[in-house]
Design a protein around this motif. Structure first.
Motif, mmCIF file in Angstrom:
data_model
loop_
_atom_site.group_PDB
_atom_site.id
_atom_site.type_symbol
_atom_site.label_atom_id
_atom_site.label_comp_id
_atom_site.label_asym_id
_atom_site.label_seq_id
_atom_site.Cartn_x
_atom_site.Cartn_y
_atom_site.Cartn_z
ATOM 1 N N VAL A 106 0.617 -1.399 0.152
ATOM 2 C CA VAL A 106 -0.114 0.067 -0.062
ATOM 3 C C VAL A 106 0.253 1.327 0.147
ATOM 4 O O VAL A 106 0.444 2.293 -0.395
ATOM 5 C CB VAL A 106 -1.312 0.032 1.248
ATOM 6 C CG1 VAL A 106 -2.033 -1.074 0.893
ATOM 7 C CG2 VAL A 106 0.076 0.614 2.455
ATOM 8 N N ARG A 126 -3.409 1.283 -13.187
ATOM 9 C CA ARG A 126 -2.322 1.305 -12.147
ATOM 10 C C ARG A 126 -1.098 1.389 -12.617
ATOM 11 O O ARG A 126 0.446 1.836 -11.619
ATOM 12 C CB ARG A 126 -2.199 0.924 -10.988
ATOM 13 C CG ARG A 126 -3.503 1.599 -10.355
ATOM 14 C CD ARG A 126 -2.846 2.067 -8.357
ATOM 15 N NE ARG A 126 -4.118 2.586 -7.923
ATOM 16 C CZ ARG A 126 -5.034 2.704 -6.503
ATOM 17 N NH1 ARG A 126 -5.692 0.458 -7.514
ATOM 18 N NH2 ARG A 126 -5.579 3.270 -6.341
ATOM 19 N N GLN A 129 2.383 3.637 -13.540
ATOM 20 C CA GLN A 129 2.913 3.761 -11.599
ATOM 21 C C GLN A 129 3.538 2.863 -11.277
ATOM 22 O O GLN A 129 4.681 2.968 -10.636
ATOM 23 C CB GLN A 129 1.569 3.902 -11.058
ATOM 24 C CG GLN A 129 1.746 5.155 -9.425
ATOM 25 C CD GLN A 129 1.071 5.407 -8.875
ATOM 26 O OE1 GLN A 129 -0.326 4.773 -8.964
ATOM 27 N NE2 GLN A 129 0.875 5.526 -7.849
ATOM 28 N N LEU B 306 -5.090 7.848 -7.503
ATOM 29 C CA LEU B 306 -4.117 9.295 -6.646
ATOM 30 C C LEU B 306 -2.535 8.197 -5.884
ATOM 31 O O LEU B 306 -1.745 8.873 -6.177
ATOM 32 C CB LEU B 306 -4.575 9.598 -5.508
ATOM 33 C CG LEU B 306 -5.893 10.355 -5.737
ATOM 34 C CD1 LEU B 306 -6.607 11.150 -4.684
ATOM 35 C CD2 LEU B 306 -6.358 11.836 -7.433
ATOM 36 N N SER B 307 -2.257 7.923 -6.248
ATOM 37 C CA SER B 307 -1.462 6.763 -5.672
ATOM 38 C C SER B 307 -1.865 5.073 -5.745
ATOM 39 O O SER B 307 -2.712 4.765 -5.873
ATOM 40 C CB SER B 307 -0.997 6.877 -4.303
ATOM 41 O OG SER B 307 -1.876 6.880 -3.464
ATOM 42 N N LEU B 308 -0.419 4.526 -4.919
ATOM 43 C CA LEU B 308 -0.968 2.750 -4.850
ATOM 44 C C LEU B 308 -2.228 2.071 -4.317
ATOM 45 O O LEU B 308 -2.530 1.887 -4.758
ATOM 46 C CB LEU B 308 0.078 2.158 -4.599
ATOM 47 C CG LEU B 308 1.781 2.385 -5.695
ATOM 48 C CD1 LEU B 308 2.647 0.767 -4.749
ATOM 49 C CD2 LEU B 308 1.385 1.280 -6.385
ATOM 50 N N SER B 309 -2.664 2.884 -3.118
ATOM 51 C CA SER B 309 -3.158 2.795 -2.768
ATOM 52 C C SER B 309 -4.932 3.857 -1.853
ATOM 53 O O SER B 309 -5.049 3.469 -0.999
ATOM 54 C CB SER B 309 -2.561 2.568 -0.970
ATOM 55 O OG SER B 309 -1.948 3.976 -0.520
ATOM 56 N N SER B 310 -4.377 5.104 -3.173
ATOM 57 C CA SER B 310 -6.005 5.834 -3.308
ATOM 58 C C SER B 310 -6.620 6.227 -4.168
ATOM 59 O O SER B 310 -5.624 6.313 -5.547
ATOM 60 C CB SER B 310 -5.274 6.560 -1.965
ATOM 61 O OG SER B 310 -5.377 8.163 -2.914
ATOM 62 N N GLU B 311 -7.609 6.144 -4.761
ATOM 63 C CA GLU B 311 -8.416 6.532 -5.654
ATOM 64 C C GLU B 311 -9.289 7.744 -4.805
ATOM 65 O O GLU B 311 -10.458 7.522 -4.249
ATOM 66 C CB GLU B 311 -8.342 4.775 -6.572
ATOM 67 C CG GLU B 311 -9.461 4.234 -5.951
ATOM 68 C CD GLU B 311 -9.629 2.990 -5.863
ATOM 69 O OE1 GLU B 311 -7.728 2.331 -6.049
ATOM 70 O OE2 GLU B 311 -10.189 2.546 -6.172
ATOM 71 N N ARG B 343 -6.205 3.487 1.138
ATOM 72 C CA ARG B 343 -5.857 2.201 1.957
ATOM 73 C C ARG B 343 -4.628 1.997 2.469
ATOM 74 O O ARG B 343 -3.543 3.085 2.240
ATOM 75 C CB ARG B 343 -5.656 0.704 0.558
ATOM 76 C CG ARG B 343 -7.344 -0.251 0.355
ATOM 77 C CD ARG B 343 -6.726 -1.194 -0.561
ATOM 78 N NE ARG B 343 -6.124 -1.093 -1.908
ATOM 79 C CZ ARG B 343 -6.928 -0.536 -2.700
ATOM 80 N NH1 ARG B 343 -8.012 -0.551 -3.453
ATOM 81 N NH2 ARG B 343 -5.950 -0.460 -3.920
ATOM 82 N N ASN B 344 -4.609 1.396 3.755
ATOM 83 C CA ASN B 344 -3.042 1.301 4.725
ATOM 84 C C ASN B 344 -3.061 0.332 5.075
ATOM 85 O O ASN B 344 -3.956 0.097 5.773
ATOM 86 C CB ASN B 344 -3.748 2.505 5.583
ATOM 87 C CG ASN B 344 -2.358 2.615 6.383
ATOM 88 O OD1 ASN B 344 -1.565 1.677 7.036
ATOM 89 N ND2 ASN B 344 -2.569 3.765 6.408
#
Lengths: 198, 676
Positions: A106, A126, A129, B306-311, B343-344
């Motif tokens: 994550v 993704r 990325q 937005l990142s690996l764990s956020s959308e 997500r975290n």
């Protein structure tokens, strides 16, 4: 209304018999023996998870990259679907002398802990990325995606379904550039999309 | 994809040494567990060569991993639907435990969860690909308009219990998410034709193709017809109907971080109306013996990584439907939703969102006024947030969330939920939840204005809505256990207790000059309900699977205006106290497969009815369904499906409106599916 009541009971009994007949038919079919023709098939997520395990088994990491022998073998997972659920079953299985630990990725910074990265189909959007993230890791990470074309996009391995059977494609150039070695047997079975000379 | 992630907690990433606690159901299952369990070789021990030779099936071969959701969730798979013989989406819902389903006239269905079943079943929210098909006109789903293409469905998630924090108001007793397949998974052609005793001229065709490296599109068209059912007296009910639908879906997964989905459909149909005049709905109310509908929707969704764990996800849709039978209903909805998810690994998921919807309707009848005003345009807005928190290395997961919603009629509802899930060993999950949800006022609660003159000895009728009608409320306590016995038998059990407040009731007052029954809508009832649901799946062998569902419930209503009223009993008696189903699924040799399913539905003691109409009881029944499938080759598949086999026809429900009481009939259907 005793007549009505009796007929209602009769109908119920007839239905119960019907249900029992179906159950008996099911049992009879079962006792007739397992049909040979599909003793061999399996659900897609389970085959994919087993393939991921086997591909890792026939890949060698530089000794330093795996760390001390008491460290777990970290299988990082991106995305959530039936395949990542099936991958959970690999938890604690021994791989290169270490127990597998399945963990979701994550944070970008955590890529350094991954010996291997599985990218589920849900993460197709993704891809850019992920590819640039893999490039930043200073330790070799075996990257496998359930995304057709991943091996062509600087990934290492992707799974692909051909004629209702699972196959895999390998970007040999990328694998070797990152210091990993795949056994001849693995390369023989794979659909190679880019050789070391390309 | 979006839907299930809302509920799922992250999968456990570690194993706890087995400390095998077998709670609640252990005794009941000792016998089953003691039965010989087919030894299965672990697939990961197979060689690569073996794996590459294995044909891929869509049939699950072993017990599925236990769900990590802290809610009573059941997933109906595409395979389940295909082999159920269901031709209408509402029928497929009955495959899930705890779902009450009854077939009414002309494709109208009564579907509910945990009680309150009715033609206008108000407490179950239904979404198709994130689009609500729950109408705020009568607080119901018009199931006869939902003739969607079943082959496109990827899965149906059935969640029992309140789901309003994430999905919005009206998910009081449950929420159903119907999720269709991505266009990227439906490349190529598919055609199905089916003909049965009741199913007439079913045909559909679909074609999907790739668009560039990252996108795909499919188009489809469908037509279907149904023979009429029988009336309670065994005469033809005149409710046969035909409908057509066509549409498209496009999906793009752009690797720079964008995911785009576009859906559009248009449909129309000719409905036969089984009509039964009652004092509330006299013969003059019927526009014509033939009804019709037409509708269309378009939906767009854009997700940005937005990142690996956020959308971030932005969704918009517009839906319009017109339905004519005893009146002409037109309803339009425009909906926008923004959602942000993070997500975290250490903490868990955090999700928040904003929701805005505008609806407009028009309800007309040439001879009388039904609602005042005839048409409205109104809007609502909601804000929600939910945080998951992982404790003890993920063995304990808590979920806290709430939604604040400002409804169409000025209601303000807070709909919170608090959930806890614990892993007790690798094969056991225990969860508990306390949650609140609201059923927001419908037009039918607020706006009715009906004045029908009396005739002879019968009084006239005057119906008035309540402009001050408030949301119905529920508070629910749930406790669930899941356990996997011997890696082969998965058992999922849930206990629940519901407390309802401000439930709809009707007050009827007689006046004598003029002679008139005055009916008024009110928040005049409270109630309690409790029950248990158990489902078990046993992978007896890799090619034989058994499953069973049991749902028992008790409802107790208290009419505060008129204690002991008919209204109390009509709610209590409209749902079966017990439902039980047992199903067997078998993969035979040479591409043959065989399923059988028996379903017991308890009696309805006092179904909904007009106060002045005769009381009817619906006896318990056993439903028997059989499926014989033959995959002739990779392109062609044939199926022979028998439904309602236990009786030539049967009564399943007595609807509360002027809809005629019908008896759906036994049917045997032959279906062919070609892939090209």
């Amino acid at each position: 209304m005793p007549v009505l009541r009796t007929s209602a009971i009769g109908r119920r009994a007839a239905r119960a018999v019907g249900v029992a007949l179906v159950a008996a038919l099911g049992l009879a079919l079962e006792l007739a023996g397992p049909p040979a023709t599909h003793a061999n098939d399996a659900a897609e997520p389970d085959i994919k998870a087993a393939m991921v395990f086997n591909i890792a088994r026939f890949t060698q990491w530089p000794a330093a990259a795996l760390g001390p022998a008491d460290q777990p073998f970290t299988l990082c997972v991106l995305g959530r679907d039936e395949v990542t659920v099936a991958l959970q079953a690999l938890e604690d299985k021994p791989l290169h002398g270490r127990p597998i630990r399945v963990t979701p990725l994550v944070r970008e910074g955590a890529i350094g802990d991954c010996r291997m990265l599985f990218v589920s189909r849900s993460e197709t959007f993704r891809l850019n990325q992920i590819v640039s993230l893999l490039a930043t890791s200073n330790r070799p990470v075996l990257s496998i995606a359930d995304i057709p074309g991943f091996a062509l996009k600087s990934g290492m391995v992707n799974l692909v379904k051909v004629d209702e059977k699972m196959r895999f494609e390998i970007n040999q150039k990328e694998v070797e550039a990152r210091g990993l070695t795949m056994s001849a047997r693995l390369l023989q079975l794979a659909l190679i999309v880019r050789t070391r000379n390309e | 994809m979006r839907q299930i992630r809302r509920m799922n907690t992250p999968r456990s990433t570690h194993t706890i040494r087995p400390g095998r606690t077998l709670p609640v159901l252990a005794t009941a299952l000792t016998l089953l567990a003691a039965a010989p369990v087919h030894a299965q070789k672990e697939l990961s021990d197979a060689s690569l060569e073996e794996l590459m030779q294995m044909p891929v099936t869509s049939v699950a071969k072993k017990a599925q991993p236990l769900s990590d959701a802290a809610a009573a969730i059941h997933v109906i798979t595409a395979e389940d639907i295909r082999r159920s013989g269901a031709t209408r989406v509402a029928e497929a819902l009955a495959l899930a435990p705890g779902v009450e389903f009854a077939q009414l006239a002309g494709g109208i269905s009564a579907v509910s969860i945990r009680g309150f079943n009715a033609q206008f079943s108000t407490k179950l929210l239904v979404l198709v690909d994130g689009r609500s098909i729950y109408s705020q006109l009568y607080s119901n789903v018009f199931w006869d308009l939902q003739n969607m293409m079943l082959e496109d469905i990827d899965r149906i998630e059935v969640i029992r219990g309140p789901g309003s924090t994430l999905w919005g108001a009206n998910a009081v007793n449950g929420v159903i998410n119907i999720i269709t397949r991505s266009a990227r998974d439906t490349i190529g052609g598919l055609a199905t034709i089916a003909q049965g005793f009741e199913e007439r001229g079913h045909a559909n065709v679909r074609y999907g193709w790739r668009m560039g490296d990252y996108g795909a599109m499919r188009v489809f068209a469908k037509t279907e017809g149904y023979d009429q059912a029988l009336t309670a007296n065994g005469r033809p009910a005149g409710d046969g109907y035909r409908s057509q639908r066509f549409g498209l879906r496009g999906d793009w997964e752009l690797p720079q971080g964008d995911r785009i989905t576009v859906l559009a459909e248009a449909s129309h149909g000719d409905l036969g109306i089984a009509f039964q005049p009652t004092p509330l709905v006299p013969p003059s109310a019927l526009l014509s013996p033939n009804g019709s509908f037409h509708g269309a929707f378009v939906l767009g969704r854009w997700q940005r990584a937005l990142s690996l764990s956020s959308e971030l996800s932005l969704q918009a849709y517009h839906d319009r439907a017109v339905r004519s039978d005893y009146n002409r209903i037109e309803e339009q909805v425009t909906d926008f939703e923004l959602q942000h998810r993070t997500r975290n690994a250490e903490r868990g998921d955090f999700v928040w969102g904003l929701h805005w919807r505008q609806r407009a309707d028009l309800l007309q009848h040439p001879n009388t006024v039904l609602m005042d005003p005839e048409g409205v345009r109104q809007s609502m807005a909601g804000l929600y947030a939910q945080q998951e928190q992982r404790w003890l290395d993920g063995r304990l997961v808590t979920t806290v969330g709430a939604r604040l919603e400002h409804g169409y009629w000025g209601t303000l509802d807070l709909q919170p939920n608090l959930r806890v899930l614990a892993h007790l060993g690798p094969d056991t999950r225990v969860w508990a939840a306390v949650s609140g949800a609201a059923r927001s006022p419908a037009r039918a609660d607020v706006s009715p204005r009906i004045d029908l003159p009396g005739s002879g000895l019968l009084p006239g009728i005057s119906v008035r809505g309540d402009p001050e009608f408030q949301s119905e409320r529920v508070t629910t306590l749930e406790l669930g256990v899941r356990h996997l016995f011997a890696k082969a038998i998965a058992v999922d059990a849930t206990l629940y207790a519901n407390r309802y407040r401000k439930l709809l009731t009707r007050r009827t007052q007689l006046t004598f000059a003029p002679f008139l029954a005055n009916v008024t809508m009110l928040n005049g009832m409270e109630g309690d309900a409790h029950g248990a649901e158990v489902s078990a799946t046993w992978a007896v062998t890799p090619h034989w699977r058994l499953n069973g569902h049991l749902a028992v419930q008790r409802l107790s209503m208290h009419d505060l205006i008129d204690p002991g009223s008919d209204f109390e009993r009509s709610v209590e008696g409209a749902s079966p106290r017990t439902q039980l189903s047992v199903a067997s699924r078998h993969e035979l040799a040479e591409g043959w497969s065989f399923d059988a399913r028996a379903r017991y539905v308890g009696a309805l003691t006092r179904p909904y009815n007009d106060a002045l109409a005769p009381e009817r009881r619906v006896p318990s029944y056993v439903d028997l369904t059989m499926y014989l499938g033959w995959r002739v080759n990779r392109q062609l598949e044939l199926a022979l499906i028998g439904r309602r086999l236990a009786a030539s026809s049967r009564l399943e429900f007595v609807p509360e409106s002027g809809l005629g009481v019908t008896r759906p009939q036994r049917s045997v259907m032959l279906r062919g599916t070609v892939k090209f």
